[in-house]
Design a protein around this motif. Structure first.
Motif, PDB file in Angstrom:
ATOM      1  N   GLY A   1       0.920  -1.291   0.003  1.00 20.59           N
ATOM      2  CA  GLY A   1       0.128   0.015  -0.155  1.00 20.59           C
ATOM      3  C   GLY A   1       0.790   1.169   0.054  1.00 20.59           C
ATOM      4  O   GLY A   1       2.106   1.154  -0.178  1.00 20.59           O
ATOM      5  N   VAL A   2       0.209   2.376   0.340  1.00 22.71           N
ATOM      6  CA  VAL A   2       0.769   3.565   0.076  1.00 22.71           C
ATOM      7  C   VAL A   2       1.777   3.707   1.464  1.00 22.71           C
ATOM      8  O   VAL A   2       1.239   3.369   2.643  1.00 22.71           O
ATOM      9  N   SER A   3       2.856   4.203   1.368  1.00 22.84           N
ATOM     10  CA  SER A   3       3.849   4.233   2.268  1.00 22.84           C
ATOM     11  C   SER A   3       3.927   5.531   3.311  1.00 22.84           C
ATOM     12  O   SER A   3       4.416   6.828   2.524  1.00 22.84           O
ATOM     13  N   TYR A   4       2.961   5.718   4.417  1.00 20.72           N
ATOM     14  CA  TYR A   4       3.285   7.031   4.975  1.00 20.72           C
ATOM     15  C   TYR A   4       4.286   6.641   6.269  1.00 20.72           C
ATOM     16  O   TYR A   4       4.272   5.640   6.869  1.00 20.72           O
ATOM     17  N   THR A   5       5.011   7.846   6.579  1.00 24.47           N
ATOM     18  CA  THR A   5       5.950   7.678   7.634  1.00 24.47           C
ATOM     19  C   THR A   5       5.327   7.220   8.949  1.00 24.47           C
ATOM     20  O   THR A   5       5.922   6.496   9.567  1.00 24.47           O
ATOM     21  N   ILE A   6       4.213   7.700   9.355  1.00 23.23           N
ATOM     22  CA  ILE A   6       3.503   7.432  10.664  1.00 23.23           C
ATOM     23  C   ILE A   6       3.536   5.826  10.817  1.00 23.23           C
ATOM     24  O   ILE A   6       3.646   5.230  11.544  1.00 23.23           O
ATOM     25  N   ASP A   7       2.936   5.295   9.496  1.00 19.70           N
ATOM     26  CA  ASP A   7       2.692   3.883   9.545  1.00 19.70           C
ATOM     27  C   ASP A   7       4.003   3.162   9.420  1.00 19.70           C
ATOM     28  O   ASP A   7       4.120   1.963  10.213  1.00 19.70           O
ATOM     29  N   THR A   8       5.234   3.446   8.835  1.00 15.08           N
ATOM     30  CA  THR A   8       6.336   2.953   8.933  1.00 15.08           C
ATOM     31  C   THR A   8       6.914   2.884  10.368  1.00 15.08           C
ATOM     32  O   THR A   8       7.570   1.802  10.832  1.00 15.08           O
ATOM     33  N   LEU A   9       6.944   4.073  11.140  1.00 15.30           N
ATOM     34  CA  LEU A   9       7.640   4.226  12.278  1.00 15.30           C
ATOM     35  C   LEU A   9       6.729   3.459  13.183  1.00 15.30           C
ATOM     36  O   LEU A   9       7.374   2.851  13.994  1.00 15.30           O
ATOM     37  N   THR A  10       5.494   3.309  13.091  1.00 23.13           N
ATOM     38  CA  THR A  10       4.543   2.673  14.086  1.00 23.13           C
ATOM     39  C   THR A  10       4.791   1.098  13.921  1.00 23.13           C
ATOM     40  O   THR A  10       4.977   0.489  15.019  1.00 23.13           O
ATOM     41  N   GLU A  11       5.145   0.588  12.861  1.00 19.80           N
ATOM     42  CA  GLU A  11       5.412  -0.670  12.607  1.00 19.80           C
ATOM     43  C   GLU A  11       7.026  -1.103  12.924  1.00 19.80           C
ATOM     44  O   GLU A  11       6.859  -2.270  13.580  1.00 19.80           O
ATOM     45  N   MET A  12       7.762  -0.287  12.963  1.00 18.98           N
ATOM     46  CA  MET A  12       9.024  -0.400  13.351  1.00 18.98           C
ATOM     47  C   MET A  12       9.129  -0.645  14.788  1.00 18.98           C
ATOM     48  O   MET A  12       9.957  -1.344  15.328  1.00 18.98           O
ATOM     49  N   LEU A  13       8.413   0.249  15.568  1.00 19.86           N
ATOM     50  CA  LEU A  13       8.433   0.201  16.887  1.00 19.86           C
ATOM     51  C   LEU A  13       7.827  -1.053  17.749  1.00 19.86           C
ATOM     52  O   LEU A  13       8.225  -1.497  18.799  1.00 19.86           O
ATOM     53  N   LYS A  14       7.081  -1.567  16.887  1.00 19.34           N
ATOM     54  CA  LYS A  14       6.624  -3.216  17.313  1.00 19.34           C
ATOM     55  C   LYS A  14       7.579  -3.905  17.491  1.00 19.34           C
ATOM     56  O   LYS A  14       7.626  -4.671  18.519  1.00 19.34           O
ATOM     57  N   THR A  15       8.515  -3.884  16.652  1.00 16.59           N
ATOM     58  CA  THR A  15       9.794  -4.739  16.847  1.00 16.59           C
ATOM     59  C   THR A  15      10.867  -4.279  17.646  1.00 16.59           C
ATOM     60  O   THR A  15      11.764  -5.126  18.126  1.00 16.59           O
TER      61      THR A  15
END
Length: 103
Positions: free
Chosen positions: A81-95
């Protein structure tokens, strides 16, 4: 605590300016790592002729080279899907919830 930077983008093509910016930020903020994140679908670039995702990922991996500090994340490609910074960082913080992220 491990501090790392995140540099996301279309990377079409990736170039020395991307690597230089990542290196400068790493040194300026004493980061242990800079993670390069190619976007799946860039939200602000919808031009025809955008290189395929697999080619952009290959370019980013080549740009990271043999240096010990850059790494490549496929977090946006895996999510799609569309890559928005907030989604990227939210996902990265999960790990890595205890890490400090500079973006």
């Amino acid at each position: 605590m491990n501090a790392y930077g995140v540099l996301g983008g279309t990377f079409d093509p990736v170039h020395l300016g991307h690597v230089h910016a990542a290196r400068c930020v790493r040194l300026a903020f004493a980061l242990s790592e800079v993670v390069l994140v190619p976007s799946a679908i860039p939200p602000h670039k919808s031009r025809p002729g955008l290189a395929p995702v697999k080619d952009r990922l290959a370019m980013v991996r080549l740009a990271a080279g043999e240096e010990p500090w850059p790494s490549v994340s496929t977090v946006d490609l895996d999510r799609g899907g569309v890559s928005y910074t907030i989604d990227t960082l939210t996902e990265m913080l999960k790990t890595a919830p205890t890490s400090s992220i500079f973006y």
